[in-house]
Scaffold this motif. Sequence first.
Motif, PDB file in Angstrom:
ATOM      1  N   PRO A   1       0.832  -1.210   0.000  1.00  0.00           N
ATOM      2  CA  PRO A   1       0.000   0.000   0.000  1.00  0.00           C
ATOM      3  C   PRO A   1       0.870   1.266   0.000  1.00  0.00           C
ATOM      4  O   PRO A   1       1.989   1.257   0.540  1.00  0.00           O
ATOM      5  CB  PRO A   1      -0.782  -0.104   1.314  1.00  0.00           C
ATOM      6  CG  PRO A   1      -0.759  -1.546   1.680  1.00  0.00           C
ATOM      7  CD  PRO A   1       0.527  -2.093   1.132  1.00  0.00           C
ATOM      8  N   GLN A   2       0.361   2.317  -0.594  1.00  0.00           N
ATOM      9  CA  GLN A   2       1.110   3.577  -0.585  1.00  0.00           C
ATOM     10  C   GLN A   2       1.364   4.062   0.841  1.00  0.00           C
ATOM     11  O   GLN A   2       2.379   4.707   1.109  1.00  0.00           O
ATOM     12  CB  GLN A   2       0.365   4.641  -1.389  1.00  0.00           C
ATOM     13  CG  GLN A   2       0.375   4.378  -2.892  1.00  0.00           C
ATOM     14  CD  GLN A   2       0.260   5.645  -3.722  1.00  0.00           C
ATOM     15  OE1 GLN A   2       0.007   6.726  -3.211  1.00  0.00           O
ATOM     16  NE2 GLN A   2       0.453   5.501  -5.025  1.00  0.00           N
TER      17      GLN A   2
ATOM     18  N   VAL B   1       2.459   2.497   3.181  1.00  0.00           N
ATOM     19  CA  VAL B   1       3.698   1.890   3.672  1.00  0.00           C
ATOM     20  C   VAL B   1       4.923   2.526   3.004  1.00  0.00           C
ATOM     21  O   VAL B   1       5.939   2.768   3.652  1.00  0.00           O
ATOM     22  CB  VAL B   1       3.682   0.365   3.398  1.00  0.00           C
ATOM     23  CG1 VAL B   1       5.020  -0.278   3.742  1.00  0.00           C
ATOM     24  CG2 VAL B   1       2.548  -0.300   4.175  1.00  0.00           C
ATOM     25  N   VAL B   2       4.812   2.804   1.732  1.00  0.00           N
ATOM     26  CA  VAL B   2       5.981   3.220   0.933  1.00  0.00           C
ATOM     27  C   VAL B   2       6.146   4.738   0.891  1.00  0.00           C
ATOM     28  O   VAL B   2       7.260   5.247   0.847  1.00  0.00           O
ATOM     29  CB  VAL B   2       5.847   2.647  -0.500  1.00  0.00           C
ATOM     30  CG1 VAL B   2       6.886   3.231  -1.435  1.00  0.00           C
ATOM     31  CG2 VAL B   2       5.965   1.118  -0.454  1.00  0.00           C
ATOM     32  N   LEU B   3       5.028   5.456   0.911  1.00  0.00           N
ATOM     33  CA  LEU B   3       5.056   6.922   0.764  1.00  0.00           C
ATOM     34  C   LEU B   3       4.887   7.594   2.119  1.00  0.00           C
ATOM     35  O   LEU B   3       3.923   7.311   2.844  1.00  0.00           O
ATOM     36  CB  LEU B   3       3.920   7.368  -0.167  1.00  0.00           C
ATOM     37  CG  LEU B   3       3.594   8.864  -0.195  1.00  0.00           C
ATOM     38  CD1 LEU B   3       4.791   9.680  -0.682  1.00  0.00           C
ATOM     39  CD2 LEU B   3       2.367   9.120  -1.063  1.00  0.00           C
ATOM     40  N   HIS B   4       5.825   8.480   2.423  1.00  0.00           N
ATOM     41  CA  HIS B   4       5.787   9.207   3.693  1.00  0.00           C
ATOM     42  C   HIS B   4       5.766  10.700   3.395  1.00  0.00           C
ATOM     43  O   HIS B   4       6.390  11.140   2.442  1.00  0.00           O
ATOM     44  CB  HIS B   4       6.983   8.817   4.554  1.00  0.00           C
ATOM     45  CG  HIS B   4       7.054   7.344   4.803  1.00  0.00           C
ATOM     46  ND1 HIS B   4       6.638   6.750   5.965  1.00  0.00           N
ATOM     47  CD2 HIS B   4       7.439   6.322   3.987  1.00  0.00           C
ATOM     48  CE1 HIS B   4       6.765   5.436   5.870  1.00  0.00           C
ATOM     49  NE2 HIS B   4       7.251   5.142   4.674  1.00  0.00           N
ATOM     50  N   ARG B   5       5.036  11.453   4.199  1.00  0.00           N
ATOM     51  CA  ARG B   5       4.896  12.897   3.992  1.00  0.00           C
ATOM     52  C   ARG B   5       5.731  13.633   5.027  1.00  0.00           C
ATOM     53  O   ARG B   5       5.452  13.551   6.220  1.00  0.00           O
ATOM     54  CB  ARG B   5       3.434  13.302   4.118  1.00  0.00           C
ATOM     55  CG  ARG B   5       2.517  12.597   3.124  1.00  0.00           C
ATOM     56  CD  ARG B   5       2.692  13.146   1.725  1.00  0.00           C
ATOM     57  NE  ARG B   5       1.596  12.730   0.852  1.00  0.00           N
ATOM     58  CZ  ARG B   5       1.257  13.402  -0.249  1.00  0.00           C
ATOM     59  NH1 ARG B   5       1.918  14.472  -0.628  1.00  0.00           N
ATOM     60  NH2 ARG B   5       0.260  12.968  -0.998  1.00  0.00           N
ATOM     61  N   GLU B   6       6.759  14.304   4.576  1.00  0.00           N
ATOM     62  CA  GLU B   6       7.638  15.139   5.410  1.00  0.00           C
ATOM     63  C   GLU B   6       8.533  14.321   6.336  1.00  0.00           C
ATOM     64  O   GLU B   6       9.711  14.615   6.470  1.00  0.00           O
ATOM     65  CB  GLU B   6       6.852  16.180   6.236  1.00  0.00           C
ATOM     66  CG  GLU B   6       5.938  17.089   5.390  1.00  0.00           C
ATOM     67  CD  GLU B   6       6.681  17.972   4.389  1.00  0.00           C
ATOM     68  OE1 GLU B   6       7.880  18.226   4.581  1.00  0.00           O
ATOM     69  OE2 GLU B   6       6.062  18.389   3.377  1.00  0.00           O
ATOM     70  N   VAL B   7       7.983  13.300   7.000  1.00  0.00           N
ATOM     71  CA  VAL B   7       8.755  12.515   7.966  1.00  0.00           C
ATOM     72  C   VAL B   7       8.425  11.038   7.782  1.00  0.00           C
ATOM     73  O   VAL B   7       7.255  10.672   7.659  1.00  0.00           O
ATOM     74  CB  VAL B   7       8.415  12.935   9.416  1.00  0.00           C
ATOM     75  CG1 VAL B   7       9.070  11.989  10.420  1.00  0.00           C
ATOM     76  CG2 VAL B   7       8.853  14.371   9.685  1.00  0.00           C
ATOM     77  N   TYR B   8       9.451  10.209   7.760  1.00  0.00           N
ATOM     78  CA  TYR B   8       9.280   8.763   7.610  1.00  0.00           C
ATOM     79  C   TYR B   8       8.627   8.175   8.860  1.00  0.00           C
ATOM     80  O   TYR B   8       8.969   8.546   9.984  1.00  0.00           O
ATOM     81  CB  TYR B   8      10.653   8.134   7.380  1.00  0.00           C
ATOM     82  CG  TYR B   8      10.634   6.650   7.100  1.00  0.00           C
ATOM     83  CD1 TYR B   8      10.771   6.169   5.794  1.00  0.00           C
ATOM     84  CD2 TYR B   8      10.533   5.718   8.123  1.00  0.00           C
ATOM     85  CE1 TYR B   8      10.777   4.813   5.529  1.00  0.00           C
ATOM     86  CE2 TYR B   8      10.543   4.361   7.869  1.00  0.00           C
ATOM     87  CZ  TYR B   8      10.658   3.907   6.571  1.00  0.00           C
ATOM     88  OH  TYR B   8      10.665   2.562   6.312  1.00  0.00           O
TER      89      TYR B   8
ATOM     90  N   LEU C   1       7.903   4.469  10.604  1.00  0.00           N
ATOM     91  CA  LEU C   1       8.105   3.021  10.564  1.00  0.00           C
ATOM     92  C   LEU C   1       6.998   2.293  11.341  1.00  0.00           C
ATOM     93  O   LEU C   1       6.420   1.317  10.851  1.00  0.00           O
ATOM     94  CB  LEU C   1       9.481   2.657  11.148  1.00  0.00           C
ATOM     95  CG  LEU C   1       9.874   1.172  11.056  1.00  0.00           C
ATOM     96  CD1 LEU C   1       9.946   0.684   9.615  1.00  0.00           C
ATOM     97  CD2 LEU C   1      11.211   0.922  11.762  1.00  0.00           C
TER      98      LEU C   1
ATOM     99  N   GLN D   1       3.644   1.105   9.830  1.00  0.00           N
ATOM    100  CA  GLN D   1       3.600   0.263   8.637  1.00  0.00           C
ATOM    101  C   GLN D   1       3.048  -1.136   8.882  1.00  0.00           C
ATOM    102  O   GLN D   1       2.569  -1.800   7.951  1.00  0.00           O
ATOM    103  CB  GLN D   1       5.011   0.152   8.021  1.00  0.00           C
ATOM    104  CG  GLN D   1       5.543   1.492   7.492  1.00  0.00           C
ATOM    105  CD  GLN D   1       6.934   1.393   6.872  1.00  0.00           C
ATOM    106  OE1 GLN D   1       7.301   0.355   6.325  1.00  0.00           O
ATOM    107  NE2 GLN D   1       7.699   2.464   6.969  1.00  0.00           N
ATOM    108  N   SER D   2       3.131  -1.605  10.105  1.00  0.00           N
ATOM    109  CA  SER D   2       2.907  -3.026  10.374  1.00  0.00           C
ATOM    110  C   SER D   2       1.504  -3.512   9.978  1.00  0.00           C
ATOM    111  O   SER D   2       1.359  -4.554   9.323  1.00  0.00           O
ATOM    112  CB  SER D   2       3.179  -3.321  11.852  1.00  0.00           C
ATOM    113  OG  SER D   2       3.228  -4.707  12.040  1.00  0.00           O
TER     114      SER D   2
END
Lengths: 278, 278
Positions: free
Chosen positions: B206-207, B209-216, B218, B221-222
């Motif tokens: 899913p996006q 999980v892969v796409l982050h806005r401004e800050v990653y 983790l 994601q689970s």
Amino acid sequence: MALEDPVSLAAHAALARRYRSAAPERILWNDTIAALLDHRTVRGFRPDPLSPDLVPTLVAAAQSAATSSNLQLWSVVAIEDEEKRKELARLAGGQKHIEHAPLILLFVADLARAELVADEARAPKEGFEYLESFTVAAVDAALAAQNAVIAAQSLGLGTVYIGALRNHPEEVAKLAGLPPRAAVVFGLVVGWSDATRPAAIKPRLPQSVVLHREVYDLAGQSAAISEYDRDARAFQEEQGQDPVGWRALVLARGASAAALNGRDRLKAALRALGFGLK
Amino acid sequence: MALEDPVSLAAHAALARRYRSAAPERILWNDTIAALLDHRTVRGFRPDPLSPDLVPTLVAAAQSAATSSNLQLWSVVAIEDEEKRKELARLAGGQKHIEHAPLILLFVADLARAELVADEARAPKEGFEYLESFTVAAVDAALAAQNAVIAAQSLGLGTVYIGALRNHPEEVAKLAGLPPRAAVVFGLVVGWSDATRPAAIKPRLPQSVVLHREVYDLAGQSAAISEYDRDARAFQEEQGQDPVGWRALVLARGASAAALNGRDRLKAALRALGFGLK
């Protein structure tokens, strides 16, 4: 292709722009190939806003690229915040286009997600400790990013890759809030081209230098490189740049560790960010 | 996009194929984006011959991709010889599609040409001795290759990347006649798809999980990975594969150095081929 064929004329013109004096005589041709050959790197951007649907579109294109064993060892951090873009422009050695365009996509070599999966299963993760895993992640990020470039270009947008984010990998990782075992491989600036600063098609090495049939040939490249050097000099003059040619660019990069602008530290930086690189 | 709009219907259908239960609601849409989202990896090929103009076309597309500082640290060796393709299939762990398709393009991380330029000028070449230069070469080769993939697909051809050539870097380099300081990063098989063995669109993470806005992020994601695991299992079942899901693929790769099929030797192999990797 007969020369009077309009398709053929378009193909010849595109090849002449890309290869100048060393254009291949004929290629296959369609709208997609025309668009690929017409690529130019944009560094002059208008600050105009982008569609809110753009980033999901670029990411859908990017995720549709192949990924090694479907491991998907990459991520994107989309940065629109102006202060962060200013800071990234500074970290990339003063590349003002990062500040001027409304969006930069940070492409991340991402082993953190894979290790999360391993940790949740209390499973070993030794396989990710090798240079191979960083290589897969960097290559997959590049395949994905190039799809995003093609998609952006199809929407009339301009792009420029920012490899200089590797000058300061730890600072860039911190800005993007990356966890351990993740690093930005490069950025991709996206925005509307500024028509007052039009981008040109940069000539490339002749195919005789880059393309080899069955067996690689090094000795035969020198004469064609010299021919290309003349084309590169002409291009640089047209662009108002110092007409040093292409060999001079290569020599400048090879000259010393200092010529890498901090990227001689890449291995140490990746290790500090948690990559094994065994 | 209103749902009754045929463009919107096509976009929704493409997103549903790529993302299954986690499709983004809307994206921008045109023929190029449709083609990018429709990508599928082909492993069933007909032996039918390819146009003699194909390889120059794919290389022109590849060379039109961006390349770091215009250094063009990559090359292609086009292999059509049947015996060589058989040997490459063997070196890649028995991947028969390399043998069945008429062409494989070997994408080379190429510091040999840059060093030739330096040697001819009796200039230093220390800058190429760093991991940075291998990374630039591998990333540039990937950008180029992805353009070749898009071009091939636009001509109705199928492709599959062969990362498993890194199982035996020295043997592959020898087969391609590479000089020191050049290595095959991956291969790209090109040919006509076998309609009796149709390729499917593989669902991606899913996006979210892969796409982050401004800050990653983790931790977030689970849950989405677990949702994806169900979609991956359904896909594997449809394909007649063992429905192990996606987490299991990640765990298998991370399990041990042996899980890398020889690629735990990548650093040693690249060093043996003349890369500094400092």
